[in-house]
Scaffold this active site. Structure first.
Site, PDB file in Angstrom:
ATOM      1  N   HIS A   1      19.681  -7.199  19.031  1.00 29.05           N
ATOM      2  CA  HIS A   1      18.388  -7.050  18.354  1.00 29.05           C
ATOM      3  C   HIS A   1      17.255  -7.857  18.848  1.00 29.05           C
ATOM      4  CE1 HIS A   1      17.521 -10.409  15.317  1.00 29.05           C
ATOM      5  NE2 HIS A   1      18.840 -10.646  15.412  1.00 29.05           N
ATOM      6  N   CYS A   2      16.031  -7.363  18.517  1.00 26.10           N
ATOM      7  CA  CYS A   2      14.934  -8.098  18.885  1.00 26.10           C
ATOM      8  C   CYS A   2      14.019  -8.455  17.596  1.00 26.10           C
ATOM      9  CB  CYS A   2      13.906  -7.557  19.988  1.00 26.10           C
ATOM     10  SG  CYS A   2      13.366  -5.841  19.395  1.00 26.10           S
ATOM     11  N   VAL A   3      12.755  -8.562  17.663  1.00 33.55           N
ATOM     12  CA  VAL A   3      12.225  -8.939  16.484  1.00 33.55           C
ATOM     13  C   VAL A   3      11.963  -7.780  15.493  1.00 33.55           C
ATOM     14  CG1 VAL A   3       9.779  -8.699  17.165  1.00 33.55           C
ATOM     15  CG2 VAL A   3      10.178 -10.279  15.733  1.00 33.55           C
TER      16      VAL A   3
ATOM     17  N   PHE B   1      11.331 -15.849  18.023  1.00 38.71           N
ATOM     18  CA  PHE B   1      12.551 -15.135  18.508  1.00 38.71           C
ATOM     19  C   PHE B   1      13.146 -15.885  19.353  1.00 38.71           C
ATOM     20  CE2 PHE B   1      15.155 -11.588  19.788  1.00 38.71           C
ATOM     21  CZ  PHE B   1      15.602 -11.139  18.657  1.00 38.71           C
TER      22      PHE B   1
END
Length: 636
Positions: free
Chosen positions: A25-27, A523
C-alpha cells in the site's frame, strides 16, 4: 462499516485471496497484483463504503481508501495469509533484508520470547497474589479444595515455564515449536526432578550428569532451543529428504536433550544464579537511590524499548530467588502516570481531551497505560515529566522499604498489588510499597495541577464554531511550473477525490515546508509527505505518479513523522530526472486532503513558473463572492 468488514469485502470482490499474488500500500491506496483482473468486480468495489475509487495502472489493481489505508491494509493481510514488515509495508516475500543493529536484534529477540507469555504470567501472578490475600484474611485455607484448584491454575504457568518458553523460543529461533516444548518437558520430567530432590547421581553413557531443578527456570530452555535450531539446520542438510520427517526430530531429541542435561542446563543455571546475585548486590548497595533513578526513567525506557532488557531479570530473580525487588520499585510508575492524567483531566478546557483523559485515567488504574502515555502525557511533555518526577520519589520509597514482588510477574494496576504480599503477610515492606504508590500518584497529580497548563480547544475547533477564519496562505513547496490538478494523469488526483489542490512539474528536486506546522507522515518509500499546518490544513505532497514502486530509490527525506516544521524548511530531496528516466511521471500533486472543512481554496497562480516560497494557495472559511470560479474551488 468497520475496517475488518471492509477488508473482507475487498478481498472477496477482487476475486478472493487465491486471485491475489501480492499486496502493498502507498499513502492512499491498496495496490494489488492480481492473477486475473477480470475476476475483480470493480463497480461493486467502488460502491463500498470507505472506498473512494479503483484505478488500474502499471499492472496493479489499486483500491483507493484515503487516510485510513494503513488500517484497512492491516486487516487485509491476515485474510490473505501474508505477513508484513511494518517499516516497508511489503509482503514477506518482498521483505527488506537490511542488517539490523545488535541492540535492535536483541530487543526483537527478547520481545518475541516474552511478549506472548506476559499476559498469562501477569494474570497467573495476580491470581497468586489474591490467594495469598485470601489466606491471610482467613477467607480460605491452603488445604481447601477451592484453594488447591485455584493455586494449580496460578502456579502451572510458572512450574511448566520451560515448556511454554520452549514453544515461544522456537518461534523466535525459527525451529520446531512442538519439539521445543518436548525438550522443555524433558527438563522438568517428574523422575528427573525427583532424582534431583533425592540427591541421586546419574550418568549418561558414563558421563556424570549435574542434576538441577529446572521448574520455573527460563534461561536454560532458551539456550537449549537455540541449540536445537542449530542442530536442526545441520540435520536437514544431511538427512535424505525421504527420511527427514522421522529422523530429523529423532536425532534432534537424541542430541539436544542429553546436551541440555550435561552442558547447557548446568552452565545456564549457574549463570542465572550469578545474574540474580549480581542484580541483588547492586540493588543492596543503595536501594533508595536505585529506586529513585530507575522509577524516574522507567516510562521513558518503555517508550524506547529498553524495558525488554529488564523483563528477563525480573523473571530470573523470581525463578532463582523466589522474589524480585526491581519490579517493586518500578510498579509505582503506573500510578505516577495515572496521577498526571487525572490532573490533566481536571484542568482540561477542551471537552474532547477531558473525555479522553478521564477514560485513560480509569484504564491506568487497571494497569493499561498506553492511552495515558500516547494520548495524554506524552503529547503534553511537561505532564509526562511531572509523572516521572512523582514516580522517582515513589521508587525511592519502595527501595528504602525493601519492597519485593513474590512468585509471579505483575504488569501494573490495582489488581497486581496482592503479588507484593509475601509469606510473612502484610509487613513493613508491603506497607512501604503501598506508600510508594500513593506518593507517586499524589506528587504527579499535584505537580501537574500546579505546573502544567490545561488543554484548551484547538484552533480548528474554535474556527468551526465561529465559521469565520482568517485566510491562511500556503507557499509553494517546489520550484517548477504550476498546472491544474485536472491535467494529472491519475483520476484519483485529477477528479478531486482526494481533495482540492494543484500540481507542479518540478524543475528542482527539493521540497520545502509550505507553512509552519507538523509532519504527520513520511511514507516508508519516501514518495509522499503528509503535513498539517497550525491552522488545521492537512496537505499531501505526492512526488510523482506510481513512484511507490521505486521503494525509496532517488528520494532522500530530511524529516520524520512528528517533527515540527517552519515555512521554508527543507523537507526532502529527490532526483526528478532519474525518476523520469526510470519511466515515471514526475508531476507532483499537492492536495488539501481535508478540503471539505473549508469554504474556499483560492489558487493564487495559474500556468506559470514559480519558486519555492512563492504564494500558492489561500484557504478560508469565508465566502468570497468577488473571486471567479476559475480562481476559487468552492466546497460550500
Amino acid at each position: 462499516m468497520t475496517d475488518k468488514e471492509l477488508a473482507k469485502q475487498i478481498v472477496n470482490l477482487v476475486g478472493g485471496k487465491d486471485n491475489v499474488n501480492s499486496l502493498i500500500h502507498c499513502v492512499t491506496r491498496l495496490r494489488f497484483k492480481l492473477k486475473d483482473e477480470s475476476k475483480a468486480q470493480t463497480d461493486k468495489i467502488k460502491n463500498l463504503e470507505g472506498v473512494m475509487t479503483v484505478v488500474k495502472s502499471g499492472g496493479q489493481y489499486q483500491v483507493v481508501i484515503g487516510d485510513k489505508v494503513t488500517e484497512v491494509y492491516n486487516q487485509v493481510m491476515p485474510i490473505l495469509g501474508l505477513k508484513v514488515d511494518d517499516d516497508t509495508n511489503e509482503s514477506a516475500s518482498d521483505k527488506n533484508t537490511d542488517k539490523k543493529s545488535i541492540w535492535n536484534s536483541l530487543v526483537e529477540l527478547l520481545s518475541s520470547l516474552f511478549m506472548p507469555v506476559l499476559g498469562p504470567l501477569a494474570s497467573a501472578g495476580i491470581l497468586k497474589g489474591i490467594l495469598v490475600l485470601c489466606t491471610i484474611t482467613g477467607l480460605m485455607t491452603e488445604k481447601s479444595g477451592t484453594y488447591m484448584i485455584l493455586y494449580a491454575a496460578s502456579d502451572a504457568v510458572f512450574y511448566f515455564l520451560p515448556i511454554i518458553l520452549g514453544f515461544s523460543a522456537a518461534k523466535a529461533f525459527k525451529t520446531d515449536p512442538y519439539l521445543s516444548a518436548i525438550i522443555g518437558g524433558a527438563l522438568i520430567y517428574p523422575q528427573m526432578v525427583t532424582a534431583y530432590t533425592a540427591g541421586k547421581s546419574l550418568t549418561f553413557m558414563g558421563i556424570p550428569v549435574i542434576l538441577m531443578n529446572y521448574t520455573q527456570t527460563l534461561i536454560p530452555i532458551v539456550a537449549a532451543i537455540y541449540l536445537l535450531s542449530i542442530v536442526q539446520k545441520y540435520l536437514k542438510k544431511i538427512v535424505p529428504k525421504q527420511l527427514k520427517g522421522i529422523f530429523v526430530p529423532l536425532l534432534s531429541l537424541v542430541i539436544v536433550v542429553p546436551l541440555s542435561f550435561l552442558i547447557v542446563g548446568p552452565i545456564t543455571s549457574t549463570l542465572s544464579t550469578w545474574l540474580a546475585d549480581a542484580v541483588l548486590w547492586v540493588y543492596g548497595v543503595a536501594p533508595t537511590i536505585a529506586g529513585f533513578i530507575l522509577a524516574g526513567i522507567w516510562q521513558l525506557a518503555v517508550l524506547l524499548g529498553l524495558h525488554w532488557a529488564f523483563i528477563p531479570i525480573f523473571l530470573n530473580n523470581i525463578a532463582t530467588k523466589g522474589f524480585d525487588p526491581i519490579n517493586a520499585m518500578l510498579y509505582c510508575t503506573v500510578f505516577g502516570q495515572v496521577g498526571a492524567a487525572l490532573a490533566m483531566s481536571i484542568k482540561a478546557k477542551d471537552p474532547k481531551f477531558k473525555e479522553l483523559s478521564i477514560s485513560a485515567t480509569i484504564s491506568g488504574f487497571l494497569g493499561i497505560t498506553e492511552p495515558i502515555i500516547y494520548g495524554v502525557t506524552l503529547p503534553h511533555k511537561k505532564s509526562f515529566l511531572m509523572a516521572s518526577i512523582g514516580s522517582a520519589f515513589g521508587g525511592a520509597i519502595a527501595g528504602f522499604s525493601s519492597a519485593k514482588m513474590f512468585g509471579g510477574f505483575a504488569s501494573g494496576g490495582i489488581f497486581g498489588i496482592p503479588m507484593f504480599i509475601g509469606n510473612h503477610g502484610i509487613n513493613a515492606s508491603f506497607i512501604g510499597f503501598l506508600i510508594s504508590l500513593v506518593v507517586a500518584f499524589a506528587i504527579s497529580l499535584v505537580l501537574t495541577l500546579v505546573l502544567v497548563p490545561g488543554v484548551k480547544p484547538s484552533k480548528k475547533e474554535i474556527k468551526s464554531e465561529n465559521t469565520t477564519v482568517t485566510d491562511s496562505e500556503i507557499e509553494s513547496p517546489l520550484t517548477g511550473t504550476i498546472m491544474s490538478l485536472s491535467s494529472v494523469n491519475d483520476e484519483v488526483f485529477s477528479t478531486g477525490i482526494m481533495g482540492k489542490g494543484v500540481a507542479i512539474s518540478p524543475s528542482l528536486g527539493e521540497v520545502y515546508a509550505p507553512f509552519d506546522g507538523q509532519v504527520v507522515s513520511v511514507f516508508p518509500t519516501k514518495h509522499a509527505i503528509g503535513l498539517k499546518s497550525k491552522d488545521g490544513i492537512e496537505l499531501l505532497i505526492h512526488l510523482g505518479l506510481d513512484t511507490v514502486n521505486l521503494k525509496g530509490k532517488h528520494f532522500d527525506t530530511q524529516i520524520k513523522a512528528g517533527d515540527e516544521i517552519k515555512a521554508g524548511q527543507l523537507l526532502e530531496k529527490f532526483d526528478y530526472q532519474a525518476i523520469q528516466k526510470d519511466g515515471y511521471d514526475i508531476i507532483v500533486p499537492i492536495i488539501i486532503t481535508n478540503s471539505k472543512e473549508f469554504k474556499n481554496i483560492n489558487i493564487l497562480k495559474h500556468n506559470q513558473s514559480l519558486t519555492h516560497g512563492d504564494d500558492l494557495l489561500e484557504v478560508s472559511n469565508n465566502v468570497k463572492t468577488d473571486i471567479t470560479n476559475d480562481t476559487v474551488l468552492t466546497n460550500a
